[in-house]
Design a protein around this motif. Sequence first.
Motif, short mmCIF file in Angstrom:
data_model
loop_
_atom_site.label_atom_id
_atom_site.label_comp_id
_atom_site.label_asym_id
_atom_site.label_seq_id
_atom_site.Cartn_x
_atom_site.Cartn_y
_atom_site.Cartn_z
N HIS A 236 -54.67 7.59 -21.69
CA HIS A 236 -54.66 9.04 -21.92
C HIS A 236 -55.94 9.66 -21.39
O HIS A 236 -57.00 9.02 -21.35
CB HIS A 236 -54.53 9.33 -23.42
N GLY A 237 -55.85 10.91 -21.01
CA GLY A 237 -57.03 11.63 -20.52
C GLY A 237 -57.10 13.01 -21.14
O GLY A 237 -56.12 13.53 -21.68
N ILE A 238 -58.28 13.59 -21.07
CA ILE A 238 -58.48 14.95 -21.58
C ILE A 238 -57.73 15.92 -20.70
O ILE A 238 -57.77 15.85 -19.47
CB ILE A 238 -59.98 15.28 -21.59
N GLU A 303 -50.81 7.80 -31.98
CA GLU A 303 -50.32 7.01 -33.11
C GLU A 303 -48.90 6.53 -32.84
O GLU A 303 -48.58 5.35 -33.03
CB GLU A 303 -50.35 7.80 -34.41
N LYS A 304 -48.03 7.44 -32.38
CA LYS A 304 -46.64 7.06 -32.11
C LYS A 304 -46.56 5.98 -31.04
O LYS A 304 -45.78 5.02 -31.16
CB LYS A 304 -45.84 8.29 -31.67
N GLU A 305 -47.39 6.11 -30.02
CA GLU A 305 -47.35 5.14 -28.92
C GLU A 305 -47.88 3.77 -29.36
O GLU A 305 -47.29 2.73 -29.05
CB GLU A 305 -48.16 5.67 -27.73
N VAL A 306 -49.00 3.76 -30.09
CA VAL A 306 -49.59 2.51 -30.55
C VAL A 306 -48.66 1.79 -31.52
O VAL A 306 -48.46 0.57 -31.43
CB VAL A 306 -50.97 2.75 -31.21
N ARG A 308 -45.37 2.10 -31.80
CA ARG A 308 -44.21 1.61 -31.07
C ARG A 308 -44.54 0.34 -30.30
O ARG A 308 -43.78 -0.63 -30.31
CB ARG A 308 -43.70 2.70 -30.11
N PHE A 309 -45.71 0.32 -29.69
CA PHE A 309 -46.14 -0.85 -28.92
C PHE A 309 -46.36 -2.04 -29.84
O PHE A 309 -45.97 -3.17 -29.52
CB PHE A 309 -47.42 -0.52 -28.16
N ALA A 310 -46.98 -1.81 -31.00
CA ALA A 310 -47.24 -2.89 -31.96
C ALA A 310 -45.93 -3.46 -32.49
O ALA A 310 -45.79 -4.68 -32.67
CB ALA A 310 -48.11 -2.38 -33.11
N ASN A 311 -44.96 -2.59 -32.76
CA ASN A 311 -43.65 -3.05 -33.25
C ASN A 311 -42.96 -3.94 -32.21
O ASN A 311 -42.36 -4.96 -32.55
CB ASN A 311 -42.77 -1.85 -33.59
N GLU A 312 -43.05 -3.54 -30.94
CA GLU A 312 -42.41 -4.31 -29.88
C GLU A 312 -43.12 -5.65 -29.65
O GLU A 312 -42.49 -6.68 -29.45
CB GLU A 312 -42.41 -3.50 -28.57
N LEU A 322 -51.01 4.14 -37.80
CA LEU A 322 -52.19 3.82 -37.00
C LEU A 322 -53.27 3.15 -37.83
O LEU A 322 -53.97 2.24 -37.36
CB LEU A 322 -52.73 5.11 -36.37
N LYS A 323 -53.41 3.56 -39.08
CA LYS A 323 -54.41 2.94 -39.96
C LYS A 323 -54.12 1.45 -40.16
O LYS A 323 -55.04 0.63 -40.19
CB LYS A 323 -54.45 3.66 -41.32
#
Length: 340
Positions: A236-238, A303-306, A308-312, A322-323
């Motif tokens: 991600h970027g600013i 948070e949604k991306e992390v 989802r990635f952790a679940n996969e 995320l916590k």
Amino acid sequence: MYQNPCKFKSVRRPLKGTQVITEPHFQIAHPISESVSSAGFHPQQFQYTQDNSVLTLQQRKFYEENGFLVIKKLVSDADIERFRNEFERICRKEVKPMGLMVMRDVTIAKSEYVPSEKMITKVQDFQEDEELFRYCTLPEILKYVECFTGPNIMAMHTMLINKPPDSGKKTSRHPLHQDLHYFPFRPSNNIVCAWTAMEHIDRNNGCLVVLPGTHKGSLKPHDYPQWQGAVNIMFHGIQDYDENNTRVHLVMEKGDTVFFHPLLIHGSGRNKTQGFRKAISCHFASANCHYIDVKGTSQENIEKEVVRFANELFKVKQDINLKDVWRFRARLVKGERFNL
């Protein structure tokens, strides 16, 4: 001895507290003691560093003003060689630490993948790899980390970056970002990154670029950059920043270590060489930091991306946030564990 090896081109103004010496191909910013006087300087004026006997007043003031500090030759060649050897063992699948995330460039197709150093661009979350995690416990690293976090220190996020030669699609670059975008814990002033060069790093092989003083601002919205070509996952970027900000390209030698604030805007360019550019890093936080809920904030997208990635990746059955991911990563490296 401390030096600030900030070699850079096309700088619009010198950093506060520096003099600029011009040479044929680059400029070097050297902090000068005459510009930092202790007379009338009160401890309450320090916001980003803790009282300590490690940093000189000059170094401390430099970090306060700019949000980063480079310490020359902090990590030994012997340690760096051990980290390099362990990374190669991971690439060959000789060791498979629990929880380790192995990443490859988006341009490398699954069908092309074979276990080798040339296929892997980053390993992160190496908290269960005894050899790589030694980096996070090195006394020479923690001595400086404590200047920013205090005596109770958590290692929160670990990475070994193997920036590949760019494929021509510019996917080896990393957009300008703030690390706090990924972190559901605060306060930001008690978080610091230690980032160590594992070889000579300059603009040709994609050194870090920092925007001095931007750590004094707020967390900005981040998302995938609107670049032509592909972008690597979670890069991600600013989305909105002042393009007139001074940019400093950090030219570093093997063992040099930069410590920087999680709100400092930074990134890296593409690797224009045929070699792989390696660095090892850890984000540290005070054990007194606390978790926050990022729902409804600009961090909700990551948070949604992390999650989802952790679940996969780990086939998690129950709902997580995320916590939970960060609690899994966090390890105490000095003092006592409190909130994190």
